[in-house]
Every structure is written in C-alpha cells, then in structure tokens.
Design an enzyme around this catalytic site. Structure first.
Site, PDB file in Angstrom:
ATOM      1  N   HIS A 483       0.828  -1.206   0.000  1.00 15.40           N
ATOM      2  CA  HIS A 483       0.000   0.000   0.000  1.00 15.40           C
ATOM      3  C   HIS A 483       0.863   1.258   0.000  1.00 15.40           C
ATOM      4  CE1 HIS A 483      -3.512   2.526   1.209  1.00 15.40           C
ATOM      5  NE2 HIS A 483      -2.550   3.245   1.778  1.00 15.40           N
ATOM      6  N   GLU A 484       1.789   1.336   0.940  1.00 16.41           N
ATOM      7  CA  GLU A 484       2.611   2.538   1.036  1.00 16.41           C
ATOM      8  C   GLU A 484       3.507   2.708  -0.188  1.00 16.41           C
ATOM      9  OE1 GLU A 484       2.013   4.819   3.058  1.00 16.41           O
ATOM     10  OE2 GLU A 484       0.635   3.672   4.315  1.00 16.41           O
ATOM     11  N   HIS A 487       1.805   4.669  -2.826  1.00 19.31           N
ATOM     12  CA  HIS A 487       1.986   6.112  -2.669  1.00 19.31           C
ATOM     13  C   HIS A 487       3.349   6.539  -3.224  1.00 19.31           C
ATOM     14  CE1 HIS A 487      -1.583   7.047  -0.380  1.00 19.31           C
ATOM     15  NE2 HIS A 487      -1.272   6.233   0.614  1.00 19.31           N
ATOM     16  N   HIS A 490       3.318   6.842  -6.901  1.00 26.34           N
ATOM     17  CA  HIS A 490       2.618   8.071  -7.287  1.00 26.34           C
ATOM     18  C   HIS A 490       3.576   9.255  -7.206  1.00 26.34           C
ATOM     19  CE1 HIS A 490      -1.547  10.267  -6.898  1.00 26.34           C
ATOM     20  NE2 HIS A 490      -0.929  10.534  -8.025  1.00 26.34           N
TER      21      HIS A 490
END
Length: 696
Positions: A483-484, A487, A490
């Site tokens: 999940h991290e 980020h 991105h």
C-alpha cells in the site's frame, strides 16, 4: 550522478555555514542529514520565510497588468527554499522526533501557520490571480496552465483571501492556535504511546509468539533499560498485530486496555481538552469562511463535494457491515463457549479467535505464514518486482547515500531505458522517536519548472528482531508495505511542470486510490510465487494455501469494515458540529458513544479503529473530516482491479496506461477526469461491495 542540485541565489558566507541554506551535494538534492543539527532548523526557516515574502512582494509590486507569465509562473517558482527546508524537517519530525526536534516543531508550528496565512491571505496577490482567472477563457494556455490558475484561485478563495481585514486577523489567530494544538496532540500521543507500552516480566505471558517476535520484544525492553523483560509497543490503531497470536487472555486484555487508554488519562498527555479545542476552533473558522461546519468546508473542495454525500456512503455500508460483524462474532462466541471457562467475546479476544475460526473454516493459520514473508524478500521479490513487471523500473541500493537515521535505506530508481527517475528511501522499523502507523512523504518533489526529480520515503513500524534473526512480516504488514509503496510510485511517477501539482498533491479523497490499487499485486501469481518462499527451505507458499487465501479474502470483513466505518463516522460527527454546538460542554466518551450508536456501530466487541484521543489522522494529520477517503477511494480501486483483471493483469501495457494517464499526471488534472481517462467510464460501486462481502 548528481542530479537536481540547486544553488541558492544571494547566498552569503554565513548562509553557507548552515547546511539547510547551502545546496545539497548529494544526488537528487537529498538533504545531507549527517551535516544538519537541530540548531540549524529555526534560523533556516526564518531566512526562508523572509525570502519567500520578498518573492511574493516582487510579484505584487509589478506595475504591469497581471498575466500568467508575470503572476502564476513566479508564484510557482517562489518559496523553493522554504519548501526544501520544510520537507527536510517534517520528514524527521515524524520519523525521528527526538526531544530537540519536538521542541523545534512546537516553536515552528505557529510561525509556519502565520507565514502560510501571509501568502494565502495576501490581498494584492489575490487580486492579481483574480484578474488572470477572470480572463482565463481568452488566454492561450495549456491544460496544466489553465488548471493551475483555477486551483490557486479556488484555494485562496477558500482559505479566506476575500475576507475583510478584521476577519483575516481572526482567521490568522485561529490558524496559529490550531497549528499549535495539532502539534501538541501529536506530541502527547507519541509520549503517551511510549509511556503505555506494555511490559511483561516473563516470556510465558507471551505464549503464542514466535522467536522473532519475542526477540523484538526483548530488544525493545533492553533499549528502555528493562533488561530481562519483554516490552510490547503500541501501534497507531486500536488493536495490535500480536493479538491474533497471544494465547493468554490476560495478556491480550492488558495490551488492548493500554491501547485504548492513550490520550485519555488525567496526566500531562491528556488529549481530551486538546481535541475539544481543535473541534471548537475548526467550527468557528468554518463559520468565518462561510460554511456550516468544518466538514462542509473540507468536502467542498474534494471529489465528495458535501458531507451529505459522505454520510450517504457511510450509512449505505454500515448496515451490512454491522450485520456481517454480528454474524462473525457469533462464530467466535461458539468457540469461547467451548472453552473450559466460557466467557463473552470482548474486543481483546476478537483477533485471537478470528484466527482460530480462520484455521477451522479455511484451514489457514495466519501466524504460521510468517516464515514465508521475510521482509527483504518481500521488498526485493515482491514490492520491487511487481513495479518492474508493471512499469519496467528497477532499483539499485545506494549505501553510499546517507539517510536521516541509521535504519534508513536508500535506493536509486531507473526507468526501463536506463534513465534516472529518482530516489526511494525505506524506513522499516519502529522506534520510540517515530510516530505510529505507516506513511509516504516526499523529501524532494519533481517539477520541470524547478528542475527537480523526486525523492520519496516510506515509513513502516515493523518490530526489529535482535541480532541476526530475520524480520518476518504478518500478512497485514505485507499489505501495508504494498500500500505505502503505491503512494511512493505516485510520488515517483508524477511528471508535472508546477510544484503545486507534484507527486501526491491531489484531492485528499483521491490520494489513497493509487496506493490501494497497488495492494492488488501482493497476491498476484507472478509476484507471490517469487517473494512468498519459506525462510529455511525456499519452498514457495503451497498452491492450496494460496487458493485458501483467495477464498478467504472476504473473511472477517464485517469487523474490518465496521471498525473503519466507525472511525470515519466519528471523524464526521466531530466535524459536522456547527460553531455553537462545538462551543458546548462536551464529554468525549459520551460523544463517541452517541455518534457510534447513531450509525449502528456501537458494538463493544468491535471498537472503532481510532478513538478520538489517539485519532492522529484527523487531529494532528491531514485527514480532518477526510478519514472517509479510504473507502471513497476504494470504490475507484475495486473498480480498477476489475479492469486490470479483465485486461490481462500484470502487463507492461497496462502499467504504462495506469502510469501515463493517472499516476503520471499528479495533481495537474481533475482526479475524476484522470480516472475516466484511464478507465473509460465512471467507477461502479459493485466491485467494492463484493470485495467486502456487503452484497445481499
């Protein structure tokens, strides 16, 4: 290769003595933390504030009519020094908050708020932006240029730039006080979390934990000067990863009680008066800005649009989630009734008996899977490999580049053609100076205007074993890792001209979407079979276990969805209060109980994921009235997962499409427009309902 080193204009010899005011000589402009001392920060911020104000004055003093070139471009170029220093400092203040750093942050908070207001509320600057915005349709601008004007105009308007002098004076006072309060909330939480860490005198009390977990607990105790004991530190959320393994009910109860007590004891770290003042001042500020509540103020500039839209979604999901949680609790209770001394399932029992039910119904022992999830293999053959297969990027560790702490590892990232992309920093382990949870932040943001490339960092809070013992992750920790890293991708991929749109600078209720999509690859066959291999035998996770994991994906989702929705509703309940309601005498415990009863999520065995006194996301982070963002973004995420599955899954073509049309645009485009460009249509909620078992 030393990319993106920026030299400061007008730098004096005295400035050069402060490493924050001199250009970094490290690759990609990564700050040289080995040269930075706490006493460097405040003087550097003072100089950066002054330079930024000078840059703004130069814009507003221009006698020529406002144009995009003489107003918007220099506005985006301004504040580069302040941006760099702030990113340098706030990386450390969240991940390595020593007492000296905490003291600086407390001093800095009102100064930063006052400076932000000085820019955002500058009437002359606002008039020039208004002038450019008024003639927008007649200007020959690119799509990114046009959106820049629209966003600055909208944000300054919402910030209060159109208020009169008296109103601005009150607004500035409110913002300054709020900045101090949110910093106090975070400091209290960090200190109380450390203070409430649970100490065990005998390893037998921790029956059920593996050697690595016991080693980490012994190491944590030794670091506190408690040689011969075992210390269990507390994560940010209400539960604890170890509750699913601990066999002794009294040990589970102690950990849960400590977790839920944070910030709500009558001591120096009591966050109740702090959060009540935050709620009151946020409500007053919303009224001053023309909104009925802080929730209305926040959602007005998010994809949700209104708090009513948020409430509709949360209510729609709460009823089936509570129903499923009730059914799950009945299954747990049957096991508790079969114990030699039967008892009613409590919050501290849920995780342990859930794992027993999982083993019974799905033949999966989650704790027994940890030898297949060794951290380095998860990183290299899981997280990194998925990104390579999807986007063609590769990672080379750079031990020659120092981070901000000895635990930090630095990787250089390259595109498929060999061109340099940026730096990725990983800070895996928990420590007393690190706030709880997991997060990504940018240390350097990409911008064509500034000539910078991205430097991003992921922080997790994994317990560090003693000696040479390997770090074994739980499935939840593996999910968090993926999940991290979503980020981080991105932040690495966004390719924009203006700093305003860099990296993850998108709407709050959209920012979790890319990271949630990246979780998909955790169980994707081409990825899972490479990283999920037994620590001792190198055997892959058996195919039948993988099948069971997929079959059990909706398992315990009643609990997981309910605890999340409860926290989201609690956030909304606090921030839906009008100024008069927020000014009333409020009992925090009673308020929470009433709010959870209102949405039907007041089951004592399923506590809210965050209670108010340790709800850092909304009282010291950037998610006030916005914690709903995770489920709001998950509607897009679940629909996107269906798209990937229907279009061949983990392919370079799919990766390029997702990178180019969504991740790569950063904040330079309306996020829902970017989603439609990628997906070809608006998102459908049905995949989310199916994923979480909320259909029927």
């Amino acid at each position: 290769m030393n990319l993106c080193v920026r030299y400061r204009e007008g730098m004096t010899p005295a400035d050069a003595a402060n490493p924050l005011l001199a250009p970094s000589l490290l690759p990609y402009g990564l700050p040289d933390y080995t040269a930075i001392r706490p006493e460097h920060y405040l003087p550097a911020f003072e100089e950066a504030f002054a330079r930024h104000l000078d840059e703004i004055r130069a814009i507003t003093a221009d006698p020529d009519p406002a144009t995009f070139a003489n107003t918007m471009v220099p506005l985006e170029a301004s504040g580069a020094l302040l941006h760099d220093i702030a990113a340098t400092f706030y990386t450390v203040s969240s991940a390595d908050a020593t007492p000296a750093i905490q003291e600086i942050e407390e001093t800095l908070a009102p100064l930063m708020a006052a400076h932000t207001d000085a820019i955002q509320l500058d009437a002359a600057l606002y008039r020039r932006i208004q002038d450019v915005h008024a003639k927008l349709d007649s200007l020959d601008l690119s799509a990114e240029d046009r959106y820049l004007v629209e966003r600055h105009y909208r944000e300054m308007t919402q910030a209060g730039a159109g208020l009169d002098a008296t109103q601005k004076e009150r607004l500035t006072a409110l913002n300054g006080r709020l900045s101090t309060l949110t910093t106090t909330f975070e400091k209290n939480l960090l200190n109380d979390t450390n203070d409430l860490a649970v100490v065990f005198d005998d390893a037998s009390e921790l029956e059920g934990l593996g050697a690595g977990e016991l080693s980490a607990a012994a190491r944590a105790a030794t670091e506190r000067g408690l040689e011969g004991k075992w210390l269990i530190s507390l994560p940010l959320f209400t539960g604890h990863p170890l509750l699913g393994s601990l066999r002794r009910r009294d040990a589970r109860a102690r950990i849960m009680a400590a977790s839920r007590a944070r910030g709500s004891r009558d001591n120096a770290y009591d966050n109740r008066p702090v959060l009540l003042e935050i709620v009151r001042l946020r409500a007053e500020r919303a009224t001053l800005l023309g909104f009925a509540s802080h929730a209305a103020y926040i959602t007005s500039d998010e994809t949700a649009g209104t708090p009513e839209a948020v409430q509709d979604l949360l209510f729609r999901l709460a009823v089936p989630a509570a129903r499923n949680a009730h059914r799950e609790r009945a299954a747990l209770q049957r096991m508790a009734d079969a114990e030699p001394a039967p008892f009613d399932i409590a919050a501290h029992d849920w995780a342990y008996y859930t794992e027993r039910v999982r083993a019974s119904e799905h033949d999966i022992d989650a704790a027994a899977l940890r030898p297949w999830f060794e951290a380095e293999r998860v990183l290299q053959d899981g997280v990194f490999r998925a990104a390579t297969l999807l986007y063609g990027i590769t990672f080379v560790e750079r031990p020659d580049i120092p981070g901000y702490h000895d635990d930090v590892r630095v990787f250089e990232v390259f595109n498929e053609d060999g061109s340099a992309l940026g730096l990725y920093l990983l800070d895996l382990y928990t420590r007393d100076s690190k706030r709880g949870g997991a997060w990504m932040n940018s240390i350097v943001s990409q911008s064509r205007l500034r000539g910078t490339a991205p430097v991003v960092v992921n922080n997790l809070n994994v317990s560090k074993p003693s000696g040479d013992l390997p770090t074994l992750l739980t499935m939840d920790e593996v999910t968090t890792f993926f999940h991290e890293f979503g980020h981080a991708l991105h932040g690495l991929f966004a390719t924009v001209t203006y700093p305003h749109f860099a990296g993850t600078n998108v709407f709050r209720d959209f920012v979790e979407f890319p990271s949630q999509v990246n979780e998909m690859w955790m169980l994707w066959p081409e990825v899972l079979t490479r990283y999920a291999r037994h620590l001792d035998t190198d055997e892959p996770l058996p195919a039948e276990v993988i099948d069971k994991l997929h079959a059990s994906e909706a398992f315990n989702q009643g609990f997981a969805t309910s605890e999340y929705l409860a926290a989201s509703w609690l956030d909304q309940a606090w921030h839906r209060l009008g100024a008069d309601e927020a000014a009333a005498d409020i009992d925090v415990t009673a308020f929470e109980a009433a709010a959870l009863a209102e949405i039907g999520l007041d089951d004592p065995a399923v506590p809210t994921r965050y209670s108010s006194t340790y709800f850092a996301h909304v009282f010291s982070g950037g998610y006030s009235a916005g914690y709903y963002s995770y489920i709001w973004s998950e509607v897009l995420d679940a629909d996107t997962v269906e798209w990937f599955r229907a279009n061949g899954g983990l392919t370079r073509a799919n990766g390029d499409r997702f990178r180019d049309r969504l991740l790569g645009v950063g904040g330079s485009k309306d996020p829902l427009e970017a989603f439609r460009d990628f997906r070809g249509q608006d998102a459908d909620i049905e995949p989310l309902l199916a994923r979480r078992g909320l259909t029927g």
